[in-house]
Design a protein around this motif. Sequence first.
Motif, PDB file in Angstrom:
ATOM      1  N   LYS A  50     -40.410  -8.629 -23.136  1.00 43.19           N
ATOM      2  CA  LYS A  50     -39.937  -7.251 -22.941  1.00 43.19           C
ATOM      3  C   LYS A  50     -41.061  -6.254 -23.211  1.00 43.19           C
ATOM      4  O   LYS A  50     -41.226  -5.282 -22.470  1.00 43.19           O
ATOM      5  N   GLN A  51     -41.830  -6.492 -24.279  1.00 42.68           N
ATOM      6  CA  GLN A  51     -42.932  -5.592 -24.619  1.00 42.68           C
ATOM      7  C   GLN A  51     -43.982  -5.587 -23.512  1.00 42.68           C
ATOM      8  O   GLN A  51     -44.479  -4.530 -23.127  1.00 42.68           O
ATOM      9  N   ARG A  52     -44.312  -6.738 -22.986  1.00 47.32           N
ATOM     10  CA  ARG A  52     -45.321  -6.835 -21.925  1.00 47.32           C
ATOM     11  C   ARG A  52     -44.844  -6.168 -20.639  1.00 47.32           C
ATOM     12  O   ARG A  52     -45.599  -5.458 -19.978  1.00 47.32           O
ATOM     13  N   ILE A  53     -43.587  -6.407 -20.286  1.00 43.06           N
ATOM     14  CA  ILE A  53     -43.037  -5.784 -19.074  1.00 43.06           C
ATOM     15  C   ILE A  53     -42.960  -4.272 -19.255  1.00 43.06           C
ATOM     16  O   ILE A  53     -43.275  -3.514 -18.337  1.00 43.06           O
ATOM     17  N   GLU A  54     -42.563  -3.823 -20.432  1.00 45.53           N
ATOM     18  CA  GLU A  54     -42.499  -2.382 -20.711  1.00 45.53           C
ATOM     19  C   GLU A  54     -43.879  -1.746 -20.590  1.00 45.53           C
ATOM     20  O   GLU A  54     -44.014  -0.644 -20.039  1.00 45.53           O
ATOM     21  N   TYR A  55     -44.903  -2.418 -21.089  1.00 47.07           N
ATOM     22  CA  TYR A  55     -46.256  -1.878 -20.959  1.00 47.07           C
ATOM     23  C   TYR A  55     -46.637  -1.748 -19.488  1.00 47.07           C
ATOM     24  O   TYR A  55     -47.134  -0.706 -19.057  1.00 47.07           O
ATOM     25  N   LEU A  56     -46.416  -2.809 -18.714  1.00 49.95           N
ATOM     26  CA  LEU A  56     -46.723  -2.757 -17.283  1.00 49.95           C
ATOM     27  C   LEU A  56     -45.919  -1.658 -16.594  1.00 49.95           C
ATOM     28  O   LEU A  56     -46.441  -0.908 -15.773  1.00 49.95           O
ATOM     29  N   PHE A  57     -44.637  -1.563 -16.941  1.00 52.39           N
ATOM     30  CA  PHE A  57     -43.762  -0.538 -16.362  1.00 52.39           C
ATOM     31  C   PHE A  57     -44.322   0.861 -16.630  1.00 52.39           C
ATOM     32  O   PHE A  57     -44.451   1.676 -15.713  1.00 52.39           O
ATOM     33  N   GLN A  58     -44.669   1.152 -17.883  1.00 54.23           N
ATOM     34  CA  GLN A  58     -45.185   2.474 -18.232  1.00 54.23           C
ATOM     35  C   GLN A  58     -46.517   2.757 -17.525  1.00 54.23           C
ATOM     36  O   GLN A  58     -46.757   3.869 -17.069  1.00 54.23           O
ATOM     37  N   LEU A  59     -47.342   1.733 -17.427  1.00 51.10           N
ATOM     38  CA  LEU A  59     -48.637   1.891 -16.755  1.00 51.10           C
ATOM     39  C   LEU A  59     -48.432   2.217 -15.276  1.00 51.10           C
ATOM     40  O   LEU A  59     -49.018   3.163 -14.752  1.00 51.10           O
ATOM     41  N   ALA A  81     -41.358   1.024 -10.134  1.00 53.16           N
ATOM     42  CA  ALA A  81     -42.297   0.659 -11.198  1.00 53.16           C
ATOM     43  C   ALA A  81     -41.776  -0.537 -11.994  1.00 53.16           C
ATOM     44  O   ALA A  81     -42.535  -1.453 -12.325  1.00 53.16           O
ATOM     45  N   LEU A  82     -40.485  -0.554 -12.277  1.00 50.99           N
ATOM     46  CA  LEU A  82     -39.896  -1.676 -13.012  1.00 50.99           C
ATOM     47  C   LEU A  82     -39.955  -2.961 -12.186  1.00 50.99           C
ATOM     48  O   LEU A  82     -40.290  -4.029 -12.704  1.00 50.99           O
TER      49      LEU A  82
END
Length: 100
Positions: free
Chosen positions: A56-65, A76-77
């Motif tokens: 979840k943390q990794r996907i959230e980082y990619l999503f925000q980027l 983006a998600l």
Amino acid sequence: MIDIFVHSNISAEPRLDKLLTLSFTMSPSSLGTEQAIRAWGLNFQEPSKIIEDEDKQRIEYLFQLILSMGLAELVALQYARVIYYSRGGLFAQAVVPRFK
């Protein structure tokens, strides 16, 4: 690895490019520890929860980027998930992803 990029002054597009280059050019042997932890998590709840949180943390980082590059939230998600789950065939086919 994400910490290197989170605290970087590099703009979003080059940061994503650099992250993808590093992620997709890692040798299969460098994924061994993560594969072992993921395999362990298939049968035990504690490592499974840690893996889920890390994913979840990794996907959230990619999503925000990706979101910071101007894409719509849903797009983006979707991109973040595709990028994350395609990385190394989800860690060299060690685990079937748990989509939620």
